[in-house]
Design a protein around this motif. Structure first.
Motif, PDB file in Angstrom:
ATOM      1  N   ASN A  29      20.900  87.794  29.254  1.00 52.66           N
ATOM      2  CA  ASN A  29      22.173  87.079  29.400  1.00 52.66           C
ATOM      3  C   ASN A  29      22.426  86.154  28.212  1.00 52.66           C
ATOM      4  OD1 ASN A  29      22.702  88.334  31.824  1.00 52.66           O
ATOM      5  ND2 ASN A  29      21.928  86.666  33.078  1.00 52.66           N
ATOM      6  N   ALA A  30      21.382  85.497  27.750  1.00 53.59           N
ATOM      7  CA  ALA A  30      21.528  84.611  26.586  1.00 53.59           C
ATOM      8  C   ALA A  30      21.910  85.415  25.344  1.00 53.59           C
ATOM      9  CB  ALA A  30      20.238  83.834  26.347  1.00 53.59           C
ATOM     10  N   ALA A  31      21.305  86.583  25.191  1.00 50.14           N
ATOM     11  CA  ALA A  31      21.634  87.428  24.041  1.00 50.14           C
ATOM     12  C   ALA A  31      23.074  87.916  24.117  1.00 50.14           C
ATOM     13  CB  ALA A  31      20.670  88.610  23.964  1.00 50.14           C
ATOM     14  N   VAL A  32      23.512  88.284  25.293  1.00 46.78           N
ATOM     15  CA  VAL A  32      24.905  88.729  25.477  1.00 46.78           C
ATOM     16  C   VAL A  32      25.861  87.574  25.197  1.00 46.78           C
ATOM     17  CG1 VAL A  32      26.591  89.506  27.202  1.00 46.78           C
ATOM     18  CG2 VAL A  32      24.364  90.615  27.056  1.00 46.78           C
ATOM     19  N   ASP A  33      25.517  86.381  25.693  1.00 46.06           N
ATOM     20  CA  ASP A  33      26.362  85.213  25.442  1.00 46.06           C
ATOM     21  C   ASP A  33      26.454  84.917  23.944  1.00 46.06           C
ATOM     22  OD1 ASP A  33      26.792  84.959  28.151  1.00 46.06           O
ATOM     23  OD2 ASP A  33      25.376  83.298  28.428  1.00 46.06           O
ATOM     24  N   ALA A  34      25.327  85.013  23.254  1.00 44.47           N
ATOM     25  CA  ALA A  34      25.316  84.764  21.806  1.00 44.47           C
ATOM     26  C   ALA A  34      26.150  85.813  21.076  1.00 44.47           C
ATOM     27  CB  ALA A  34      23.886  84.766  21.280  1.00 44.47           C
ATOM     28  N   SER A  35      26.034  87.055  21.517  1.00 42.57           N
ATOM     29  CA  SER A  35      26.818  88.125  20.911  1.00 42.57           C
ATOM     30  C   SER A  35      28.312  87.893  21.130  1.00 42.57           C
ATOM     31  CB  SER A  35      26.400  89.469  21.508  1.00 42.57           C
ATOM     32  OG  SER A  35      27.246  90.500  21.059  1.00 42.57           O
ATOM     33  N   ASN A  36      28.674  87.490  22.332  1.00 39.40           N
ATOM     34  CA  ASN A  36      30.083  87.206  22.626  1.00 39.40           C
ATOM     35  C   ASN A  36      30.596  86.032  21.799  1.00 39.40           C
ATOM     36  OD1 ASN A  36      30.243  89.293  24.471  1.00 39.40           O
ATOM     37  ND2 ASN A  36      29.869  88.001  26.248  1.00 39.40           N
ATOM     38  N   ALA A  37      29.764  85.009  21.653  1.00 39.35           N
ATOM     39  CA  ALA A  37      30.168  83.848  20.849  1.00 39.35           C
ATOM     40  C   ALA A  37      30.365  84.252  19.393  1.00 39.35           C
ATOM     41  CB  ALA A  37      29.124  82.740  20.966  1.00 39.35           C
ATOM     42  N   ALA A  38      29.470  85.092  18.879  1.00 43.39           N
ATOM     43  CA  ALA A  38      29.601  85.553  17.494  1.00 43.39           C
ATOM     44  C   ALA A  38      30.859  86.393  17.325  1.00 43.39           C
ATOM     45  CB  ALA A  38      28.368  86.347  17.090  1.00 43.39           C
ATOM     46  N   GLU A  39      31.120  87.248  18.290  1.00 48.67           N
ATOM     47  CA  GLU A  39      32.327  88.083  18.226  1.00 48.67           C
ATOM     48  C   GLU A  39      33.591  87.224  18.279  1.00 48.67           C
ATOM     49  OE1 GLU A  39      34.377  91.884  20.543  1.00 48.67           O
ATOM     50  OE2 GLU A  39      32.420  91.159  21.191  1.00 48.67           O
ATOM     51  N   ASN A  40      33.570  86.198  19.138  1.00 43.08           N
ATOM     52  CA  ASN A  40      34.725  85.298  19.221  1.00 43.08           C
ATOM     53  C   ASN A  40      34.924  84.527  17.919  1.00 43.08           C
ATOM     54  OD1 ASN A  40      35.229  86.111  21.832  1.00 43.08           O
ATOM     55  ND2 ASN A  40      34.183  84.385  22.781  1.00 43.08           N
TER      56      ASN A  40
END
Length: 82
Positions: free
Chosen positions: A41-52
Protein backbone atom coordinates in the motif's frame (compact mmCIF):
# COMPACT_ATOMS: atom_id res chain seq x y z
CA UNK A 1 -8.94 -50.47 28.58
CA UNK A 2 -7.04 -48.34 31.10
CA UNK A 3 -4.09 -48.20 28.69
CA UNK A 4 -6.31 -46.86 25.93
CA UNK A 5 -7.81 -44.25 28.24
CA UNK A 6 -4.35 -43.14 29.39
CA UNK A 7 -3.09 -43.05 25.80
CA UNK A 8 -6.05 -40.94 24.72
CA UNK A 9 -5.54 -38.61 27.68
CA UNK A 10 -1.84 -38.21 26.88
CA UNK A 11 -2.60 -37.51 23.22
CA UNK A 12 -5.27 -34.97 24.20
CA UNK A 13 -2.84 -33.21 26.51
CA UNK A 14 -0.20 -33.23 23.80
CA UNK A 15 -2.59 -31.68 21.29
CA UNK A 16 -3.72 -29.13 23.85
CA UNK A 17 -0.09 -28.18 24.45
CA UNK A 18 0.43 -27.65 20.72
CA UNK A 19 -2.57 -25.34 20.33
CA UNK A 20 -0.89 -22.17 21.71
CA UNK A 21 2.06 -22.76 19.39
CA UNK A 22 -0.30 -23.12 16.42
CA UNK A 23 -2.12 -19.94 17.45
CA UNK A 24 1.19 -18.10 17.78
CA UNK A 25 2.32 -19.31 14.37
CA UNK A 26 -0.97 -18.22 12.81
CA UNK A 27 -0.68 -14.82 14.49
CA UNK A 28 2.88 -14.43 13.23
CA UNK A 29 1.83 -15.32 9.70
CA UNK A 30 -1.00 -12.80 9.90
CA UNK A 31 1.43 -10.14 11.11
CA UNK A 32 3.76 -10.86 8.19
CA UNK A 33 0.88 -10.68 5.73
CA UNK A 34 -0.31 -7.41 7.25
CA UNK A 35 3.18 -5.96 7.03
CA UNK A 36 3.43 -7.03 3.39
CA UNK A 37 0.05 -5.44 2.64
CA UNK A 38 1.13 -2.23 4.34
CA UNK A 39 4.34 -2.22 2.32
CA UNK A 40 2.47 -2.73 -0.94
CA UNK A 41 0.00 0.00 0.00
CA UNK A 42 2.84 2.39 0.79
CA UNK A 43 4.46 1.64 -2.56
CA UNK A 44 1.18 2.23 -4.38
CA UNK A 45 0.67 5.49 -2.48
CA UNK A 46 4.19 6.62 -3.39
CA UNK A 47 3.60 5.71 -7.02
CA UNK A 48 0.33 7.65 -7.05
CA UNK A 49 2.01 10.66 -5.45
CA UNK A 50 4.79 10.56 -8.05
CA UNK A 51 2.27 10.29 -10.86
CA UNK A 52 0.30 13.23 -9.45
CA UNK A 53 3.47 15.31 -9.15
CA UNK A 54 4.38 14.47 -12.74
CA UNK A 55 0.91 15.44 -13.91
CA UNK A 56 1.14 18.71 -11.98
CA UNK A 57 4.53 19.47 -13.53
CA UNK A 58 3.15 18.73 -17.00
CA UNK A 59 0.20 21.01 -16.34
CA UNK A 60 2.54 23.77 -15.17
CA UNK A 61 4.57 23.47 -18.37
CA UNK A 62 1.39 23.55 -20.46
CA UNK A 63 0.17 26.62 -18.58
CA UNK A 64 3.50 28.39 -19.05
CA UNK A 65 3.45 27.55 -22.75
CA UNK A 66 -0.09 28.91 -23.04
CA UNK A 67 0.95 32.10 -21.23
CA UNK A 68 3.86 32.62 -23.64
CA UNK A 69 1.60 32.00 -26.61
CA UNK A 70 -0.99 34.43 -25.24
CA UNK A 71 1.69 37.06 -24.67
CA UNK A 72 2.95 36.62 -28.24
CA UNK A 73 -0.59 36.93 -29.57
CA UNK A 74 -1.16 40.04 -27.48
CA UNK A 75 2.05 41.56 -28.81
CA UNK A 76 1.10 40.75 -32.40
CA UNK A 77 -2.37 42.20 -31.87
CA UNK A 78 -0.91 45.36 -30.35
CA UNK A 79 1.42 45.76 -33.31
CA UNK A 80 -1.41 45.20 -35.77
CA UNK A 81 -3.89 47.44 -34.00
CA UNK A 82 -1.42 50.07 -32.81
Amino acid sequence: MKKIAVTVAVLALGLAACQPKADETANNETAVENAADASVNAAVDASNAAENALDAAGNAVDNASDAVENAADATANAATNG
